[in-house]
Design a protein around this motif. Structure first.
Motif, PDB file in Angstrom:
ATOM      1  N   ARG A   5     -14.124 -19.156 -10.805  1.00  0.00           N
ATOM      2  CA  ARG A   5     -14.644 -17.792 -10.849  1.00  0.00           C
ATOM      3  C   ARG A   5     -15.620 -17.677 -12.003  1.00  0.00           C
ATOM      4  NH1 ARG A   5     -10.871 -12.862  -9.265  1.00  0.00           N
ATOM      5  NH2 ARG A   5     -12.994 -12.179  -8.877  1.00  0.00           N
ATOM      6  N   ASP A  80     -18.693 -13.018  -9.970  1.00  0.00           N
ATOM      7  CA  ASP A  80     -17.845 -12.411  -8.931  1.00  0.00           C
ATOM      8  C   ASP A  80     -16.817 -11.426  -9.489  1.00  0.00           C
ATOM      9  OD1 ASP A  80     -15.835 -14.099  -9.907  1.00  0.00           O
ATOM     10  OD2 ASP A  80     -16.330 -15.665  -8.464  1.00  0.00           O
ATOM     11  N   GLY A  81     -16.766 -11.295 -10.804  1.00  0.00           N
ATOM     12  CA  GLY A  81     -15.848 -10.311 -11.374  1.00  0.00           C
ATOM     13  C   GLY A  81     -16.416  -9.708 -12.644  1.00  0.00           C
ATOM     14  N   ALA A 116     -24.036  -4.662  -9.893  1.00  0.00           N
ATOM     15  CA  ALA A 116     -23.013  -5.384  -9.129  1.00  0.00           C
ATOM     16  C   ALA A 116     -23.181  -5.087  -7.637  1.00  0.00           C
ATOM     17  CB  ALA A 116     -21.620  -4.970  -9.602  1.00  0.00           C
ATOM     18  N   TRP A 120     -23.839  -8.064  -5.055  1.00  0.00           N
ATOM     19  CA  TRP A 120     -22.753  -8.398  -4.132  1.00  0.00           C
ATOM     20  C   TRP A 120     -23.128  -8.067  -2.687  1.00  0.00           C
ATOM     21  CZ3 TRP A 120     -18.424  -6.217  -7.885  1.00  0.00           C
ATOM     22  CH2 TRP A 120     -18.211  -7.164  -8.892  1.00  0.00           C
ATOM     23  N   TYR A 127     -18.532  -7.982  -0.462  1.00  0.00           N
ATOM     24  CA  TYR A 127     -17.586  -7.647  -1.536  1.00  0.00           C
ATOM     25  C   TYR A 127     -16.298  -8.487  -1.519  1.00  0.00           C
ATOM     26  CZ  TYR A 127     -20.314  -3.454  -2.655  1.00  0.00           C
ATOM     27  OH  TYR A 127     -21.301  -2.598  -3.055  1.00  0.00           O
ATOM     28  N   ASN A 129     -13.508 -10.968  -2.284  1.00  0.00           N
ATOM     29  CA  ASN A 129     -13.110 -11.643  -3.537  1.00  0.00           C
ATOM     30  C   ASN A 129     -13.904 -11.197  -4.770  1.00  0.00           C
ATOM     31  OD1 ASN A 129     -11.144 -13.165  -2.241  1.00  0.00           O
ATOM     32  ND2 ASN A 129     -12.674 -14.682  -1.607  1.00  0.00           N
ATOM     33  N   LYS A 130     -14.402  -9.984  -4.746  1.00  0.00           N
ATOM     34  CA  LYS A 130     -15.110  -9.450  -5.914  1.00  0.00           C
ATOM     35  C   LYS A 130     -14.211  -8.404  -6.568  1.00  0.00           C
ATOM     36  CE  LYS A 130     -18.821 -11.708  -4.663  1.00  0.00           C
ATOM     37  NZ  LYS A 130     -18.289 -12.266  -3.391  1.00  0.00           N
ATOM     38  N   ARG A 131     -14.507  -8.124  -7.840  1.00  0.00           N
ATOM     39  CA  ARG A 131     -13.722  -7.086  -8.513  1.00  0.00           C
ATOM     40  C   ARG A 131     -14.531  -6.470  -9.640  1.00  0.00           C
ATOM     41  NH1 ARG A 131      -7.481  -6.542  -8.848  1.00  0.00           N
ATOM     42  NH2 ARG A 131      -8.134  -5.648  -6.898  1.00  0.00           N
TER      43      ARG A 131
END
Ligand code: NAD
Ligand code: TYD
Length: 379
Positions: A5, A80-81, A116, A120, A127, A129-131
């Protein structure tokens, strides 16, 4: 190396952010951790000396309000986060200069969200597996009344609760409570929380918001009550107590907050809110007395030698009376609990500041602001 990640932690050079960066860099060697920080007066890279050479850590000096720059970073690093802590955080400064708070806390958060979103949504998996995890404060809920000034045993005591299990009322901030911010700081944080939730509701962004009570521990900027007073007691300087010193805050050790952030980043429910706190309420004046006796004892001074440093000064404008967090949802749903009892945490904290006078001197002299130039500028 291929990282599992890549996450951006904003505000990683600040107090709480530095503990979160340290935890993630050490615990997840397969994550690339990017500390994005503007290095305002509150940002201090010396807070991260012990991890700055780790291969999975990178520092980027940037302003969260710089939307094109954030967009560029999202793409360049395949982020991704996001764990978003960067903010102006001191209530007294917000009373003097509310514009800076609106700019950073509201527009800066919006710029992170929009960058973001654009990145994304450009990916084939969108979206998945994104946070986007936004760190907020209990102050957005407003202030509670002090219905029992003598204090009660806390009905929900945790490991963080002091030996006396103080609670100064029977109501607590819960996640479904109406927002009623009073200070420009809490108004700006409330506004940013609303934007984060709006990005979930409008675009389907996987967001999460947490609201935590007052933190204490190493690396806190000495404009906040606990480090300021420890340093003043050490140097026999007056302790400016606002009003009667009767206001109540609910204190949590910073590493316990960082552990909660780890648990929630990985296992928290998308679009949900969690309150974080340890059921540990204290009147300011009582904490100040604990600080005096602890500093005096650790420095080998006679008991309460510095009690006369207490100086009552004009109250803070709009000073919220009582904060008290109900964090039972987080305990119930994700099994998080504080690890450190308040008395142990305060002892550890006082010891840390007394043992790190060099850190404190660097901050109070302003020398810490040269650290970036010496470490990063010509790389
Ligand atoms: P802090 O003031 O110690 O650190 C803030 C960090 O953000 C600094 O490193 C600063 O350089 C950086 N920053 C400020 N403006 C920026 C900008 N425009 N762009 C990029 N970076 C910028 O704050 P803290 O006490 O560590 O708080 C961190 C977060 O946690 C804040 O969002 C705050 O609202 C929240 N929070 C704090 C507490 C607490 O007790 N300290 C409690 C609950 C929630
Ligand atoms: P602070 O550390 O600024 O956190 P917050 O305002 O976000 O709760 O202050 C904690 C409490 O201590 C708050 O009730 C204000 C009070 N206080 C003082 O009495 N004197 C001081 O010099 C400071 C900085 C705070």
């Amino acid at each position: 190396m291929d990282y599992k990640r890549t996450i951006i932690i904003t505000g990683g050079a600040g107090f709480i952010g530095s503990h979160v960066v340290r935890l993630f860099v050490n615990k997840y060697p397969d994550y690339r951790v990017i500390n994005l920080d503007k290095l305002t007066y509150a940002g201090n890279l010396a807070n991260l000396k012990d991890i700055e050479h780790k291969p999975n850590y990178a520092f980027v000096k940037a302003d969260i309000c710089d939307f094109p720059k954030i967009q560029e970073l999202m793409q360049a690093y395949h982020v991704d986060g996001i764990i978003h802590l960067a903010a102006e955080s001191h209530v007294d400064r917000s009373i003097k200069d509310p514009f800076t708070f609106a700019r950073t806390n509201v527009m800066g958060t919006l710029s992170m969200l929009q960058a973001a979103k654009v990145y994304w949504e450009s990916l084939p998996e969108g979206y998945e597996n994104k946070r986007f995890y936004h760190i907020s404060t209990d102050e957005v809920y407003g202030a509670l009344e002090m219905t029992n000034p003598e204090g009660l045993d806390s009905p929900f005591a945790t490991k963080a609760s002091s030996e006396h299990h103080h609670a100064y009322g029977t109501d607590f901030f819960t996640e479904d409570m109406k927002y009623q911010p009073h200070s420009p700081y809490s108004a700006s944080k409330a506004s940013s929380d609303h934007f984060v939730r709006a990005f979930h509701d409008t675009y389907g962004m996987p967001t999460i918001v947490t609201n935590c009570s007052n933190n204490y521990g190493p690396y806190q900027f000495p404009e906040k009550l606990i480090p300021l007073f420890i340093n003043n007691i050490r140097h026999h300087k007056p302790l400016p107590v606002y009003g009667k010193g009767e206001n109540v805050r609910d204190w949590l050790y910073v590493e316990d907050h960082a552990r909660a952030i780890d648990v929630i980043f990985h296992r928290g429910k998308t679009a949900d809110t969690y309150n974080i706190g340890g059921f540990n309420e204290w009147k300011n004046i009582d904490i100040i007395k604990v600080l005096i006796s602890t500093v005096d004892r650790l420095l080998g001074r006679p008991e309460n030698a510095d009690i006369d440093l207490i100086t009552y000064v004009t109250d803070r404008k709009g000073h919220d009376m009582r904060y008290a967090i109900d964090s039972r949802k987080l305990q119930r749903e994700l099994g998080w609990e504080p690890s450190l009892q308040f008395e142990e945490g305060i002892e550890k904290t006082v010891r840390w500041y007394l043992d790190h006078q060099d850190w404190m001197d660097n901050v109070t002299s302003g020398d810490y602001q040269k650290y970036y130039d010496s470490m990063y500028k010509n790389r």
